[in-house]
Design an enzyme around this catalytic site. Structure first.
Site, mmCIF file in Angstrom:
data_model
loop_
_atom_site.group_PDB
_atom_site.id
_atom_site.type_symbol
_atom_site.label_atom_id
_atom_site.label_comp_id
_atom_site.label_asym_id
_atom_site.label_seq_id
_atom_site.Cartn_x
_atom_site.Cartn_y
_atom_site.Cartn_z
ATOM 1 N N SER A 1 0.845 -1.186 0.000
ATOM 2 C CA SER A 1 0.000 0.000 0.000
ATOM 3 C C SER A 1 0.886 1.243 0.000
ATOM 4 C CB SER A 1 -0.959 -0.037 1.191
ATOM 5 O OG SER A 1 -1.966 0.933 1.071
ATOM 6 N N HIS B 1 -7.889 -5.238 -0.829
ATOM 7 C CA HIS B 1 -6.637 -4.566 -0.491
ATOM 8 C C HIS B 1 -5.706 -5.473 0.310
ATOM 9 C CE1 HIS B 1 -4.089 -1.119 -0.329
ATOM 10 N NE2 HIS B 1 -4.101 -1.048 0.984
#
Length: 686
Positions: free
Chosen positions: A546, A661
């Site tokens: 991320s 994610h």
């Protein structure tokens, strides 16, 4: 073949390309052209990485850990029960189950299944991923279940009864969206969701919150509050105490600023606080506030926790008192409440301590609780109904232990001990500090063999994040232990600026125009490892996900000579368009607005997608993401890899079709990604 195929896709996707960004077509998440390109890259990476001789060993070993019946069944306290979400080889999507505290403490709990996600997914023909269940206080019988398709952030919300252990027919239901929903009472909810055109912020989150009565159409729900379109999100929620409840409206103006109001007597009463201060819960009928900045009006310092009686707020005569202030090397990580105390987790030079705070004669008194030494301690399952709580103890070479304790008597009991998955006795942990470009000393941990040879040839994996005030602390990882340490590798954890290891100031030192500070810290640690002869560039790999994927992507293009391997997971990489993709607009408080020249002049110096050059030599990197990631757009990684390939740079790319994610939605997918990662690292760094 890859180059010819990519060129053909480029020609067919020309309508989605511009002169300065020829790969816009890869932003079409599920288009035929984009998915054909993804399939080609996946096939190439799989063929190369699964051919590594130890790939199957890495996969089997990681899956063994994840599916093990010996792993800790971490409990979540809800009312009179302890709940647990469990995955193993027979329950790949998971079981949500419960037992009593007495049964759990016996070591052989009798579990009652609440919801079988595998059975539900099969019955409904959906790839459900369980995202949690919230239930109405104090009985906790009426619940809302959050289900994601393939692991995305967006969820379907359905009402569930623990009395019947089934979904409620004609109960509350919300279609797939990034909703914020909380119980108000047994027949109404506070709902912030996608109500149609104009109801979402630029970040893709709800900006309108309503009261939804049972039996009424959602369209008839009464509006409570409307936030600004440029804000991150708005929500309304009810906070319960033993004998009261408080309704609050909360608008996140940016990622680090907000406004909040109490709803009382039909009025909306502003909570008089700095916009940078965040709500930290309720204790003794007072709001707790965490200060991200100094509050000069009251003389409070950045990083402090303060208390504000709710009655005084309602009366229009707010009072503020200090609960606890940080020190130079000590930052406040988390505060939890029990019946009589506040439990405060603090970091002192990235080592955890737990303090017990109690109020006597209007003043707060602090006592350190001796839970563990030189370990990471996590406090959870606190409740104002009593003084008990659970906590975990772990470290790089210490498998997790789970305890129950009493915050009044300080008595504790060991409940669970995770197994050892490698021979920890062969390794040692050291903490060092590297001097960054501006002279700041940046701490990092090294996990290495006790008999390490300082010859610069040790394969070393450096992990970092450096953003959003997230602290990285020592923790046991069976995957790292088995697949890296036991195979001869060195593991390093970086505590660079941008994180929260030394409180808000440590984070803010690398915000927006100062972003390069985080990268300079990372480079300083890499250079320190090389100077100590622990490793050398050809044997040094980096990994991050991320914002950490942005970190490793930037490190790759800015200092390619420092590294022999780069793993960039679910990353941000196109920093020119990040704010236009999915939730990206919500992160402008972290990185700055690239549409404003003052920010773009800084961002363009490190944006990985804009700093790839044909005449430079880069380490052969491994980028991976998920098609179902609806937080960080998969196009970041796609476009970066396309540009690298266009310029003839070798690279691996893998896109999990599921996973959100997190990158994977079940144990087998997680084990597969781990095996691909470690196969890649050993190929590159040996």
């Amino acid at each position: 073949m890859r180059t010819l195929f990519t060129a053909a896709l480029l020609l067919s996707a020309g309508a989605y390309a511009t002169a300065d960004d020829p790969y816009l077509w890869l932003e079409e998440v599920s288009s035929d052209n984009a998915m054909a390109w993804v399939t080609e890259q996946n096939n190439h990476a799989e063929k190369a990485l699964t051919a590594y001789p130890k790939y199957q060993q890495f996969y089997n070993g990681t899956l063994e850990v994840m599916d093990s019946s010996d792993k800790i069944d971490y409990p979540s306290r809800v009312g009179n029960y302890l709940y647990n979400f469990w995955r193993d080889a027979n329950h790949t999507k998971g079981l949500y189950r419960r037992t009593t505290a007495t049964s759990y403490a016996s070591g052989k709990p009798e579990w009652q299944t609440v919801l079988d996600i595998d059975a539900l997914a099969e019955a409904e023909g959906e790839n459900w991923v369980f995202k949690g269940m919230s239930c109405l206080y104090p009985a906790y019988q009426q619940c809302l279940v959050y289900l994601s398709r393939g692991g995305a952030d967006a969820t379907v919300v359905r009402e569930f009864s623990k009395t019947t252990m089934s979904f409620v027919e004609n109960g509350f239901f919300l279609p797939e969206a990034k909703s914020q929903v909380t119980w108000r009472d047994e027949n109404s909810l506070f709902v912030a969701t996608d109500f149609g055109e104009g109801s979402l912020t630029d970040s893709g989150y709800p900006r309108i919150t309503k009261i939804w009565q049972r039996g009424a159409n959602l369209a008839e729900a009464a509006t409570v509050y409307e936030g600004d379109k440029t804000s991150v999100a708005a929500s309304t929620f009810r906070m319960f105490t033993a004998d009261k409840h408080y309704d609050l409206v909360y608008e996140s103006l940016t990622f680090y600023s907000n406004q909040a109001w109490l709803l009382a007597d039909g009025k909306k009463i502003a909570i008089p606080k700095p916009e940078s201060a965040t709500l930290g819960g309720i204790f003794a009928d007072a709001l707790l506030l965490n200060l991200r900045q100094d509050w000069p009006e009251h003389g409070f310092k950045q990083g402090s926790v303060v208390s504000m009686p709710i009655a005084a707020i309602k009366a229009g005569k707010p009072e503020v008192s200090l609960v606890m202030a940080p020190s130079a090397n000590l930052s406040i990580e988390r505060i939890a409440r029990t019946k009589d105390y506040l439990l405060v987790s603090v970091l002192e030079d990235v080592k955890t301590k737990v303090l017990r705070l109690e109020q006597r004669e209007g003043k707060w008194h602090s006592t350190e609780i001796p839970l563990a030494e030189n370990a990471s301690i996590g406090i959870f399952n606190t409740d104002e109904a009593d003084n008990t709580f659970h906590y975990t103890v772990t470290g790089f070479l210490t498998p997790a232990s789970l305890y129950t304790a009493d915050s009044k008597t300080l008595e504790k009991q060991l409940l669970r001990q995770a197994p050892s998955w490698f021979d920890e006795s062969k390794f040692k942990v050291e903490q060092h500090k590297a001097k960054s470009k501006d002279g700041t000393l940046v701490p990092y941990f090294v996990v290495m063999p006790k008999a390490l040879t300082y010859n610069g040839k040790n394969p070393t994996l450096l992990y970092g994040y450096g953003g959003f005030e997230v602290s990285l602390t020592p923790a046991y990882s069976a995957a790292v232990g088995r697949n890296w340490l036991a195979e001869g590798g060195v593991y390093v954890l970086a505590n660079i600026r941008g994180g929260g290891e030394y409180g808000p100031a440590w984070h803010q030192a690398a915000l927006q125009k100062n972003r390069m500070k985080a990268y300079e810290d990372f480079f300083a640690i890499a250079e320190d490892l090389i100077a100590r002869k622990i490793t050398s560039p050809q044997h040094l790999g980096i990994k991050g996900g991320s914002n950490g994927g942005l970190l490793t992507g930037a490190a790759m293009v800015l200092r390619p000579e420092l590294f022999g391997a780069v793993i960039s997971q679910v990353p941000l990489l196109d920093m020119r368009r990040y704010h236009q993709l999915l939730a990206g607009a919500s992160w402008m408080a972290e990185y700055g607005d690239p549409d404003q020249d003052e920010f773009w002049q800084v961002i363009k110096t490190y944006s990985p997608y804009h700093n790839v050059h044909k005449d430079k030599k880069y380490p052969k990197a491994f980028f991976y993401t998920s098609t179902r990631d609806d937080r960080v757009h998969p196009a970041h990684a796609r476009k970066m890899v396309a540009r690298l390939l266009e310029q003839g740079h070798p690279v691996y790319y893998y896109e999990n079709i599921e996973g959100g994610h997190a990158g994977a939605s079940d144990n087998r997918q997680s084990a597969r990604m781990a095996a691909l990662e470690y196969s890649y690292l050993w190929q590159q760094l040996k």
